[in-house]
Design an enzyme around this catalytic site. Structure first.
Site, mmCIF file in Angstrom:
data_model
loop_
_atom_site.group_PDB
_atom_site.id
_atom_site.type_symbol
_atom_site.label_atom_id
_atom_site.label_comp_id
_atom_site.label_asym_id
_atom_site.label_seq_id
_atom_site.Cartn_x
_atom_site.Cartn_y
_atom_site.Cartn_z
ATOM 1 N N HIS A 1 -5.570 -10.170 -4.322
ATOM 2 C CA HIS A 1 -4.404 -9.330 -4.037
ATOM 3 C C HIS A 1 -3.803 -9.867 -2.666
ATOM 4 O O HIS A 1 -2.530 -9.928 -2.644
ATOM 5 C CB HIS A 1 -4.877 -7.920 -3.598
ATOM 6 C CG HIS A 1 -3.882 -6.980 -3.505
ATOM 7 N ND1 HIS A 1 -3.211 -6.615 -2.072
ATOM 8 C CD2 HIS A 1 -3.125 -6.104 -4.260
ATOM 9 C CE1 HIS A 1 -2.176 -5.868 -2.382
ATOM 10 N NE2 HIS A 1 -2.197 -5.457 -3.610
ATOM 11 N N ARG A 2 -4.516 -10.195 -1.651
ATOM 12 C CA ARG A 2 -4.013 -10.951 -0.530
ATOM 13 C C ARG A 2 -2.649 -10.320 0.380
ATOM 14 O O ARG A 2 -2.091 -10.763 1.090
ATOM 15 C CB ARG A 2 -3.450 -12.258 -0.795
ATOM 16 C CG ARG A 2 -4.128 -13.320 -1.661
ATOM 17 C CD ARG A 2 -3.481 -14.646 -1.509
ATOM 18 N NE ARG A 2 -2.549 -14.943 -1.914
ATOM 19 C CZ ARG A 2 -1.885 -16.143 -2.324
ATOM 20 N NH1 ARG A 2 -2.462 -17.103 -1.671
ATOM 21 N NH2 ARG A 2 -0.616 -16.345 -2.699
ATOM 22 N N ASP A 3 -2.842 -8.917 0.074
ATOM 23 C CA ASP A 3 -2.109 -8.104 0.984
ATOM 24 C C ASP A 3 -2.468 -6.381 1.034
ATOM 25 O O ASP A 3 -2.096 -5.525 0.909
ATOM 26 C CB ASP A 3 -0.655 -7.958 0.310
ATOM 27 C CG ASP A 3 0.257 -7.374 1.490
ATOM 28 O OD1 ASP A 3 -0.319 -7.303 2.908
ATOM 29 O OD2 ASP A 3 1.380 -6.923 1.193
ATOM 30 N N MET A 4 -3.977 -6.615 1.179
ATOM 31 C CA MET A 4 -4.805 -5.267 1.034
ATOM 32 C C MET A 4 -4.498 -4.647 2.454
ATOM 33 O O MET A 4 -4.795 -4.821 3.497
ATOM 34 C CB MET A 4 -6.159 -5.433 0.902
ATOM 35 C CG MET A 4 -6.865 -4.184 0.384
ATOM 36 S SD MET A 4 -6.614 -3.771 -1.272
ATOM 37 C CE MET A 4 -7.164 -4.962 -2.280
ATOM 38 N N ASN B 1 -0.162 -0.083 0.757
ATOM 39 C CA ASN B 1 -0.137 -0.524 -0.476
ATOM 40 C C ASN B 1 -1.354 -0.008 -1.540
ATOM 41 O O ASN B 1 -1.553 -0.539 -2.399
ATOM 42 C CB ASN B 1 -0.392 -2.052 -0.683
ATOM 43 C CG ASN B 1 0.584 -2.850 -0.063
ATOM 44 O OD1 ASN B 1 1.848 -2.490 0.065
ATOM 45 N ND2 ASN B 1 0.371 -4.158 0.244
#
Length: 443
Positions: free
Chosen positions: A96-99, A103
């Site tokens: 995911h790299r944007d937890m 979000n």
């Protein structure tokens, strides 16, 4: 798309491809897509829209709402769904790299879904496990994950990583749900690392071997100040099992950090209180981080909506009692201490409210001549040539359910109110003896 000659950005194509490939209850679904050509700009650029299911809240907006109090069982339910969705993504080799809290979308039915896959990508799990030599050549960018949720290996410049970068963000979200604010709010990358060392301890060759071999953070590889680990002492109030899970999620060494599948088997989810039943959760007003930033000073009441988000009923519209201005003399009840008189002139910027259906008194009915310049005395036609009124003389001050009184004989007056008696010399004609002291002046 700012430049159509170069086509759609690869990040957008990657996001669409990942969303269409996944199907899980804890991951947001993409319902539809369409392209719109802008009519406002001169170059008529294209805009691509993605349609998602409506969710009542995101976690960041829910935590900013002072009316919302998350119980430990409710937090455990959200954490369980978050880890289930993350385990599904990592099992399919997707990062995911944007937890972060903003979000994570939450509905009033207790469902949590991971959203915003703009930075997501497929990854090779053999990079972290030390596989074949070909995996050593694969490098990913470290300019991902919002700073407050970014793990220390990315801050130190690591280019080869896996699902452990999402696990660190989940640990930050867990602590944020209890503290109701971000637990590591760094002002810069170096300050972010300092806050991580202060909470989780400064790494060494025993706790994190070869960490100093990473490129470093803004040219800094070694930190002079050595901090001891104090995470357990700082969060001991949230419970032993919760603190232990938080400690394993926020482990600086990415190789020793717990995985999503291991976290689901942690004692945290198998001890009291158990995860809450989604049907028992209350329904809150819509709370989104983007919306609440613009209305911090306009708190809305909590609206308990229907459980089915697609068939919510709007709250009943409650109209304020109407206020009419310049409506002529007050009714007889006002002379005997009845309701107060309306102001003679509306205040600046006044907008007349809607008529409430419960107001049956004739004084509260809308005027029969609403247009400007016309006569607006209730139930009366315009005055005659001598100022006399044509119509039932006493209907305006009688309730609707009572028959009208007989007309008053000429000369028989009623006590006049001081407010209407002070300018009687400027009034002409009317019932009750005209402008004399013995009658009421309706001019």
């Amino acid at each position: 798309m700012h430049n159509e000659k170069e086509g759609m950005p690869v990040t957008a194509l990657r996001e669409i491809k990942i969303l269409k490939a996944m199907s899980h209850p804890c991951v947001v679904d993409i319902l539809d897509m369409f392209v719109v050509r802008s009519k406002c700009s001169k170059d008529s650029t294209l805009s691509v829209y993605m349609v998602f299911p409506y969710m009542d809240h995101d976690l960041a907006g829910l935590l900013e709402n002072e009316r919302v109090k998350l119980q430990p069982s409710q937090i455990k339910l959200y954490m369980k769904q978050l880890l289930e969705g993350t385990e599904y993504m990592h099992r399919n080799h997707i990062l995911h790299r944007d937890m972060k809290a903003a979000n994570l979308l939450i509905s009033n039915t207790g469902s949590l879904r991971i959203a915003d896959f703009g930075l997501a990508r497929a990854y090779d799990p053999s990079i972290v496990r030390g596989g074949d030599s070909r995996s050593k050549d694969r490098r990913y960018t470290n300019c991902v994950v919002t700073r407050w949720y970014r793990p220390p290996e990315l801050l130190l410049g690591a280019r080869q990583y896996g699902g452990e970068v999402d696990i660190w963000g989940i640990g930050c979200v867990l602590g944020e749900m209890f503290m109701r604010k971000p637990i590591l709010p760094g002002t810069s990358d170096v300050d972010q690392l300092e806050k991580i060392w202060q909470l989780c301890g400064t790494p060494n060759q025993h706790t994190w071997p070869n960490h100093d071999a990473l490129p470093g953070c803004e040219g800094i590889k070694r930190f002079n100040t050595t901090y001891s680990k104090k995470l357990r002492s700082a969060y001991e109030s949230i419970g032993a099992e919760t603190c232990d899970l938080l400690d394993k999620l926020l482990t600086c060494n990415p190789r020793e950090r717990i995985t999503a599948s291991q976290a689901l088997d942690h004692d945290y989810f198998w001890t009291d209180p158990l995860p809450a039943d989604p049907k028992s959760l209350p329904s809150y007003e819509a709370s989104h981080e983007f919306d609440r930033r613009g209305r911090h000073h306009h708190a809305l009441p909590v609206q308990f909506m229907a459980q089915d988000a697609q068939h919510r009923q709007p709250p009943p519209v409650v109209h304020p009692p109407p206020i009419y201005f310049n409506r002529g003399p007050p009714p007889r009840e006002a002379f005997r201490g009845g309701p107060p008189f309306p102001p003679p002139h509306p205040p600046p910027g006044f907008i007349p409210p809607l008529t409430h259906p419960g107001n049956v008194h004739p004084f509260n009915r809308p005027p029969p001549y609403p247009h400007p310049g016309q006569h607006n005395r209730m139930h009366y036609p315009p005055p005659g040539p001598m100022g006399n009124r044509q119509g039932p003389p006493d209907r305006w001050d009688r309730p609707a359910h009572l028959p009208p009184r007989p007309p008053l004989p000429m000369g028989a007056g009623v006590p006049t109110h001081p407010t209407h008696n002070r300018d009687r010399n400027n009034r002409r004609g009317g019932y009750g003896g005209g402008g004399g002291p013995g009658g009421l002046n309706y001019g």
